[in-house]
Design an enzyme around this catalytic site. Sequence first.
Site, PDB file in Angstrom:
ATOM      1  N   SER A 177      43.385  31.036  51.086  1.00 13.17           N
ATOM      2  CA  SER A 177      44.326  31.956  50.449  1.00 13.17           C
ATOM      3  C   SER A 177      43.648  33.121  49.729  1.00 13.17           C
ATOM      4  CB  SER A 177      45.222  31.210  49.458  1.00 13.17           C
ATOM      5  OG  SER A 177      44.483  30.795  48.325  1.00 13.17           O
ATOM      6  N   LYS A 214      43.771  32.228  42.083  1.00 17.76           N
ATOM      7  CA  LYS A 214      44.479  33.421  42.565  1.00 17.76           C
ATOM      8  C   LYS A 214      44.028  34.628  41.747  1.00 17.76           C
ATOM      9  CE  LYS A 214      47.349  31.000  45.264  1.00 17.76           C
ATOM     10  NZ  LYS A 214      47.186  30.979  46.730  1.00 17.76           N
TER      11      LYS A 214
END
EC number: 3.4.21.89
Length: 287
Positions: free
Chosen positions: A54, A124
């Site tokens: 990701s 993230k």
Amino acid sequence: MADTPPPAAAPKAQPDSPKRSEAGETLRFLLKLALFVFVIRSFLFAPYSIPSESMLPRLLIGDYLFVTKWNYGYSRWSLPWGLPLIPGRILASDPARGDVVVFRSPDPAPGDTDPAHDDHDVIKRVIGLPGDTVQVRGGQVILNGKPIPKARVADFTLPLSPNFDAEKCGADHLDVVGGTQICRYRRYRETLPGGRSYDVLDQGDFPDRDDTDVYTVPAGNVFLMGDNRDDSADSRFPAPFGMGYIPMERLEGKAAITFFSTDGSASWLLPWTWFQAARPARIGEGF
């Protein structure tokens, strides 16, 4: 003849102090070591390994990095296993847009039994801060009503490996260069207000990911996105499909430096393969 005085009584032998057993010494040492590691890991540095794609292209599956723990303050999620020893958040400080952060994922929704949605550490990038509005239109991030500049740069390519095989790459992105099978993605350079920039990937046109509603980040929360925009369950999506807004008290630390990386081809039983699988060029990369 004068009487000879009796000889002075010999001093009584002091009993030996009880000797500490070897097992007891070992146990004390291990307890001290465990306390030392607990303090270091909770308040200074902690290792983190990358389990998913990701955050491509900055982070590859098999990267190992150190996270600094003091940047945003401390909460129960700063401690191993989320021990509830710290109420709320102390010594709090807000992250900056563009920071790459490790955080504890939100609790699963009631009745959600999918193991993938259990509490776990996630990494993230911070895009929105409290009060910001965030939207994605046509794959471009709109921050507080203004598009974040997004410039096309050279494709990102990655040789296939056990950590990143053809299935993870996707059939549409497979290529061969010099006889080596690789994965190829379109890459762009985003630049946030203030000049901070980083690379992101675009795998194609996906309306459910490239076009969103306008989100207003609540107080005490952040809006996070993965750099691999079409393969990241992040704040664009509510649970269980994503993570929604992330409370700042769930922030564990800031990504600092990569200290090891492997392509997954090593066997733990064959030490010489550890060196063959290592990606030394990635060691020492900062954020």
